[in-house]
Design an enzyme around this catalytic site. Structure first.
Site, mmCIF file in Angstrom:
data_model
loop_
_atom_site.group_PDB
_atom_site.id
_atom_site.type_symbol
_atom_site.label_atom_id
_atom_site.label_comp_id
_atom_site.label_asym_id
_atom_site.label_seq_id
_atom_site.Cartn_x
_atom_site.Cartn_y
_atom_site.Cartn_z
ATOM 1 N N ASN A 44 0.458 -1.064 -0.253
ATOM 2 C CA ASN A 44 -0.210 0.472 -0.102
ATOM 3 C C ASN A 44 1.015 1.530 0.104
ATOM 4 O O ASN A 44 1.525 1.461 0.560
ATOM 5 C CB ASN A 44 -0.783 -0.086 1.259
ATOM 6 C CG ASN A 44 -1.649 1.031 1.524
ATOM 7 O OD1 ASN A 44 -2.048 2.079 0.745
ATOM 8 N ND2 ASN A 44 -1.803 1.843 2.493
ATOM 9 N N LYS A 51 0.415 4.039 -0.204
ATOM 10 C CA LYS A 51 -0.408 5.291 0.458
ATOM 11 C C LYS A 51 -0.407 6.713 -0.620
ATOM 12 O O LYS A 51 0.124 6.425 -2.012
ATOM 13 C CB LYS A 51 0.020 5.611 1.607
ATOM 14 C CG LYS A 51 -0.174 3.841 2.541
ATOM 15 C CD LYS A 51 0.077 4.583 4.097
ATOM 16 C CE LYS A 51 0.056 3.568 4.752
ATOM 17 N NZ LYS A 51 -0.434 3.100 6.455
ATOM 18 N N HIS A 94 -9.679 1.822 5.311
ATOM 19 C CA HIS A 94 -8.614 1.758 5.861
ATOM 20 C C HIS A 94 -7.833 2.592 6.761
ATOM 21 O O HIS A 94 -9.561 2.564 6.420
ATOM 22 C CB HIS A 94 -7.574 1.833 5.054
ATOM 23 C CG HIS A 94 -5.888 2.094 5.443
ATOM 24 N ND1 HIS A 94 -5.272 3.120 6.087
ATOM 25 C CD2 HIS A 94 -5.299 0.940 5.082
ATOM 26 C CE1 HIS A 94 -3.879 2.092 6.308
ATOM 27 N NE2 HIS A 94 -3.566 1.306 5.687
ATOM 28 N N GLU A 145 -6.947 4.903 7.999
ATOM 29 C CA GLU A 145 -6.630 6.302 7.427
ATOM 30 C C GLU A 145 -7.595 6.956 7.172
ATOM 31 O O GLU A 145 -7.734 8.132 7.277
ATOM 32 C CB GLU A 145 -4.900 6.893 7.075
ATOM 33 C CG GLU A 145 -4.306 5.965 7.726
ATOM 34 C CD GLU A 145 -2.837 5.858 7.050
ATOM 35 O OE1 GLU A 145 -2.728 5.329 5.884
ATOM 36 O OE2 GLU A 145 -2.128 5.095 7.796
ATOM 37 N N GLU A 203 -6.172 -4.683 10.247
ATOM 38 C CA GLU A 203 -4.161 -4.470 10.641
ATOM 39 C C GLU A 203 -4.354 -3.164 12.586
ATOM 40 O O GLU A 203 -5.431 -2.370 12.444
ATOM 41 C CB GLU A 203 -4.702 -3.323 9.610
ATOM 42 C CG GLU A 203 -3.894 -3.489 8.411
ATOM 43 C CD GLU A 203 -3.367 -2.580 7.349
ATOM 44 O OE1 GLU A 203 -2.982 -2.980 6.679
ATOM 45 O OE2 GLU A 203 -4.190 -1.693 7.082
ATOM 46 N N GLY A 232 2.791 1.818 10.917
ATOM 47 C CA GLY A 232 3.859 3.545 10.767
ATOM 48 C C GLY A 232 4.110 3.641 11.952
ATOM 49 O O GLY A 232 4.317 4.653 11.899
ATOM 50 N N SER A 279 3.551 -1.977 10.220
ATOM 51 C CA SER A 279 4.566 -2.312 10.397
ATOM 52 C C SER A 279 5.668 -3.784 9.496
ATOM 53 O O SER A 279 5.998 -4.085 10.695
ATOM 54 C CB SER A 279 5.593 -2.124 11.805
ATOM 55 O OG SER A 279 4.767 -1.178 12.160
HETATM 56 P P1 PGA Z 1 2.779 0.264 7.905
HETATM 57 O O1 PGA Z 1 1.572 0.682 7.156
HETATM 58 O O2 PGA Z 1 3.417 -1.284 6.942
HETATM 59 O O3 PGA Z 1 3.732 1.254 6.854
HETATM 60 O O4 PGA Z 1 2.353 -0.338 9.142
HETATM 61 C C1 PGA Z 1 0.904 -0.298 6.879
HETATM 62 C C2 PGA Z 1 -0.740 0.015 6.050
HETATM 63 O O5 PGA Z 1 -1.545 0.665 6.787
HETATM 64 O O6 PGA Z 1 -1.448 -1.298 5.187
#
Ligand code: PGA
Length: 241
Positions: free
Chosen positions: A9, A11, A96, A98, A165, A171, A204
């Site tokens: 992803n 983003k 997601h 976010e 998740e 992140g 992560s």
């Molecule tokens: P990350 O993000 O691997 O940077 O923790 C995962 C995601 O948001 O799908």
């Protein structure tokens, strides 16, 4: 047989030039990964065209990061399933954290988007997961089950991927223990009438923890943010042992 899906992803990262550079490096590094592993890149809308054109004959599948519930209409800033499939898109992330946190996405809009994705021929990747507060209050399971119960109403489980998740692990560099991720993914599966749905872990995921995560019996793949931006890192994830 549950399908193994390793999805990146991106983003809001990578211009078209940067995307092309990534693909040049990445493609040759995953040649030896078993054919049974599906590799997906969920890229910004502006990268779809260039990535699609570079993928001919490649095993990489194209994904988007969202999809609207109508085919067309006065919805400034949104994109529809038929616009995506025209660009060669096969998958779309929906719900997601976010999107839920910064853009007001609710379980109801997530449900509408999931339905539209399936109607339009896309395979949605539904993201579920709890905040740190919810986990500390012992409400992780309850939160996830509510997201599933509302989000999955009327959804065809044969054409769906779920990503667990935990929000506190996204992140942050703080990964959920592999055994705990496995436990939650098992609980998610136990609530589904189709036990063969691919369920990923995300949060992560890195070259240093991918082998342990993929060794868990319930986890069928990963959704990777930060570590999918670097070709060698994401290739190491695809080539997990
Ligand atoms: P990350 O993000 O691997 O940077 O923790 C995962 C995601 O948001 O799908």
């Amino acid at each position: 047989m549950r399908k193994v899906i390793l999805a990146g992803n991106w983003k809001m990262y990578k211009t078209q030039g940067e995307a092309a550079e990534f693909l040049m490096e990445f493609g040759s590094q995953i040649d030896d990964a078993p054919e049974t592993r599906e590799v997906v890149l969920c890229v910004p809308f502006t990268d779809l065209d260039i990535v699609n054109k570079s993928l001919h004959g490649s095993r990489i599948r194209l994904g988007a990061q969202n999809v609207h519930w109508e085919n067309c209409g006065a919805f400034t800033g949104e994109i529809s399933a038929n616009m995506l499939t025209e660009m060669g898109v096969r998958y779309a992330i929906v719900g997601h954290s976010e999107r839920r946190q910064y853009f007001g996405e609710t379980d109801e809009t997530v449900n509408l988007r999931l339905k539209a994705a399936q109607r339009g021929g896309l395979i949605p990747i539904l993201c579920v997961g709890e905040t740190k507060q919810q986990r500390d209050a012992g409400a992780a399971e309850k939160t996830i089950f509510a997201q599933m119960d509302l989000g999955l109403q009327g959804i065809d489980l044969d054409r769906l991927v779920i990503a667990y998740e935990p929000i506190w692990a996204i992140g942050t560099g703080e990964t959920c223990e592999a055994s705990e991720a496995n436990r939650i993914v098992g609980l998610i599966r136990s609530r589904l009438t189709n036990r063969n749905v691919t369920i990923q872990y995300g949060g992560s995921v890195k070259p240093s923890n991918i082998d342990e995560i993929m060794a868990q019996p319930e986890i069928d793949g990963v959704l990777v943010g930060g570590a999918s931006l670097e070709a060698s890192d994401f290739a190491r994830i695809v080539n997990y042992k």
